[in-house]
Design an enzyme around this catalytic site. Structure first.
Site, PDB file in Angstrom:
ATOM      1  N   THR A   1     -17.421  -0.612   4.650  1.00 12.90           N
ATOM      2  CA  THR A   1     -16.070  -0.873   5.142  1.00 12.90           C
ATOM      3  C   THR A   1     -15.710  -0.059   6.382  1.00 12.90           C
ATOM      4  O   THR A   1     -14.670  -0.289   6.979  1.00 12.90           O
ATOM      5  CB  THR A   1     -15.032  -0.543   4.053  1.00 12.90           C
ATOM      6  OG1 THR A   1     -15.087   0.865   3.768  1.00 12.90           O
ATOM      7  CG2 THR A   1     -15.309  -1.336   2.783  1.00 12.90           C
TER       8      THR A   1
ATOM      9  N   ASP B   1       3.362   1.907  -4.653  1.00 15.50           N
ATOM     10  CA  ASP B   1       2.405   2.614  -5.504  1.00 15.50           C
ATOM     11  C   ASP B   1       2.236   1.777  -6.760  1.00 15.50           C
ATOM     12  O   ASP B   1       3.167   1.646  -7.565  1.00 15.50           O
ATOM     13  CB  ASP B   1       2.940   4.007  -5.846  1.00 15.50           C
ATOM     14  CG  ASP B   1       1.994   4.807  -6.740  1.00 15.50           C
ATOM     15  OD1 ASP B   1       1.017   4.235  -7.262  1.00 15.50           O
ATOM     16  OD2 ASP B   1       2.255   6.012  -6.928  1.00 15.50           O
ATOM     17  N   VAL B   2       1.061   1.188  -6.949  1.00 13.77           N
ATOM     18  CA  VAL B   2       0.872   0.258  -8.067  1.00 13.77           C
ATOM     19  C   VAL B   2       0.845   0.959  -9.416  1.00 13.77           C
ATOM     20  O   VAL B   2       0.850   0.289 -10.458  1.00 13.77           O
ATOM     21  CB  VAL B   2      -0.401  -0.602  -7.886  1.00 13.77           C
ATOM     22  CG1 VAL B   2      -0.294  -1.469  -6.643  1.00 13.77           C
ATOM     23  CG2 VAL B   2      -1.650   0.265  -7.855  1.00 13.77           C
TER      24      VAL B   2
ATOM     25  N   ASN C   1      -6.135  -5.541  -5.122  1.00 14.95           N
ATOM     26  CA  ASN C   1      -7.247  -4.843  -4.491  1.00 14.95           C
ATOM     27  C   ASN C   1      -7.105  -3.324  -4.529  1.00 14.95           C
ATOM     28  O   ASN C   1      -8.092  -2.612  -4.406  1.00 14.95           O
ATOM     29  CB  ASN C   1      -7.368  -5.320  -3.032  1.00 14.95           C
ATOM     30  CG  ASN C   1      -8.297  -4.460  -2.212  1.00 14.95           C
ATOM     31  OD1 ASN C   1      -9.517  -4.525  -2.343  1.00 14.95           O
ATOM     32  ND2 ASN C   1      -7.722  -3.621  -1.342  1.00 14.95           N
TER      33      ASN C   1
ATOM     34  N   ASP D   1       0.857  -1.177   0.000  1.00 13.91           N
ATOM     35  CA  ASP D   1       0.000   0.000   0.000  1.00 13.91           C
ATOM     36  C   ASP D   1       0.893   1.226   0.000  1.00 13.91           C
ATOM     37  O   ASP D   1       2.102   1.124   0.221  1.00 13.91           O
ATOM     38  CB  ASP D   1      -0.923   0.000   1.227  1.00 13.91           C
ATOM     39  CG  ASP D   1      -2.264   0.682   0.954  1.00 13.91           C
ATOM     40  OD1 ASP D   1      -2.269   1.748   0.304  1.00 13.91           O
ATOM     41  OD2 ASP D   1      -3.308   0.158   1.413  1.00 13.91           O
TER      42      ASP D   1
ATOM     43  N   TYR E   1     -14.212   5.108 -12.396  1.00 13.03           N
ATOM     44  CA  TYR E   1     -14.176   3.914 -11.552  1.00 13.03           C
ATOM     45  C   TYR E   1     -14.839   2.731 -12.253  1.00 13.03           C
ATOM     46  O   TYR E   1     -14.264   1.642 -12.348  1.00 13.03           O
ATOM     47  CB  TYR E   1     -14.886   4.201 -10.228  1.00 13.03           C
ATOM     48  CG  TYR E   1     -14.964   3.015  -9.294  1.00 13.03           C
ATOM     49  CD1 TYR E   1     -13.892   2.671  -8.476  1.00 13.03           C
ATOM     50  CD2 TYR E   1     -16.117   2.241  -9.224  1.00 13.03           C
ATOM     51  CE1 TYR E   1     -13.972   1.586  -7.615  1.00 13.03           C
ATOM     52  CE2 TYR E   1     -16.200   1.155  -8.371  1.00 13.03           C
ATOM     53  CZ  TYR E   1     -15.127   0.831  -7.565  1.00 13.03           C
ATOM     54  OH  TYR E   1     -15.205  -0.248  -6.720  1.00 13.03           O
TER      55      TYR E   1
ATOM     56  N   LYS F   1     -13.095  -0.845 -13.555  1.00 14.75           N
ATOM     57  CA  LYS F   1     -13.510  -2.152 -13.059  1.00 14.75           C
ATOM     58  C   LYS F   1     -13.972  -3.064 -14.194  1.00 14.75           C
ATOM     59  O   LYS F   1     -13.755  -4.283 -14.155  1.00 14.75           O
ATOM     60  CB  LYS F   1     -14.606  -1.987 -12.002  1.00 14.75           C
ATOM     61  CG  LYS F   1     -14.124  -1.317 -10.725  1.00 14.75           C
ATOM     62  CD  LYS F   1     -13.006  -2.099 -10.059  1.00 14.75           C
ATOM     63  CE  LYS F   1     -12.574  -1.491  -8.744  1.00 14.75           C
ATOM     64  NZ  LYS F   1     -11.539  -2.293  -8.044  1.00 14.75           N
TER      65      LYS F   1
END
Length: 271
Positions: A212, A79-80, A106, A50, A177, A181
């Site tokens: 969450t 950092d992806v 994720n 993360d 978003y 996805k």
């Protein structure tokens, strides 16, 4: 056995990921945190990737919580959206633990805007993290996994990507978003088809409305009312519901399930 409580003790014989080395991206908070805790409870060594250790919903950092619960986890700041950091994540995991058995993609961000209010820089950023991150992590992981020894099922590595019901239906006012996805679902199928012969299992889990503990849009009364009315099950989802589905996809006994998306939406898409 209490499967709803990630702190409940499991006998070694009941641990479904014993000895497995797993990377979970976006593991600091929410769904990623729940997945990491459940994996550790099932005997996995979990690498928490993360950009921060701060927990959005509050509480101690994920690595500390897992250690307190008797599990094994290490944090790797990643950092992806950065190719070099993703490669370093996989290389560092293998250098430290010898292999990589499971990757859970994720990590994601949101910038909820309809088309005419969405700046191109924000559009690019969401796609770069959410979809580009899955691309980079899958690529780095498969490079490693394809050269590993296969398990008893002939599997060399498992990948679970987090998509969303909003990759299949409109996410009101949230173009980037939903588009990201939808791309994850396609990428999942393509990777599964292309690398099945190499022993790679690749699936997706698509959450519906999940509570969450985060604030903001997640607890907007209009959003909650719409989700409650649309969800047949008499409650909204929890992070643990998604974590259990991801555990199924990561289980060494799950090998002939690949290239599919498992809905965790309380029946939203069925109604």
């Amino acid at each position: 056995m209490n499967t709803d409580n990630p702190q409940a003790a499991l006998a070694p014989a009941a641990q479904r990921l014993a000895g497995q080395v797993c990377i979970v991206t976006g593991a600091a908070s929410g769904i990623g945190r729940a997945i990491a805790r459940l994996f550790a409870r099932h005997g996995a060594t979990v690498v928490l990737a993360d950009v921060t250790t701060e927990v959005i919903e509050g509480g101690a950092p994920t690595a500390e919580v897992i250690a307190h619960e008797g599990g094994t986890a290490v944090f790797e700041r990643t950092d992806v959206s950065d190719t070099a950091q993703v490669q370093a994540l996989v290389d560092g995991t293998v250098a430290r633990f010898g292999r990589l058995d499971v990757l859970v993609n994720n990590a994601c961000i949101r910038h909820a805007r309809p088309l005419l209010e969405l700046e191109e820089t924000d559009w690019q950023r969401v796609l770069d993290v959410n979809l580009g991150g899955v691309f980079r992590c899958c690529r780095a992981a498969i490079r490693q996994m394809a050269g590993q020894a296969a398990d008893a099922q002939g599997v060399r590595g498992r990948i679970v990507n987090l998509s969303s019901q909003h990759g299949m239906i409109a996410a009101p006012g949230d173009l980037a978003y939903g588009t990201s996805k939808a791309g994850i679902d396609y990428l999942t199928r393509q990777v599964a088809a292309d690398y099945a012969a190499a022993g790679i299992v690749c699936n997706a889990v698509a959450p519906g409305k999940i509570q969450t503990g985060a604030g903001g849009r997640a607890v907007d009364p209009v959003v909650l009312d719409r989700a409650t009315r649309r969800t047949p099950w008499p409650r909204l989802g929890r992070s643990q519901d998604v974590a259990q589905a991801v555990l199924f996809m990561a289980d060494p006994e799950t090998s002939f399930v690949t290239g599919t998306t498992l809905m965790v939406d309380g029946g939203w898409m069925a109604s």
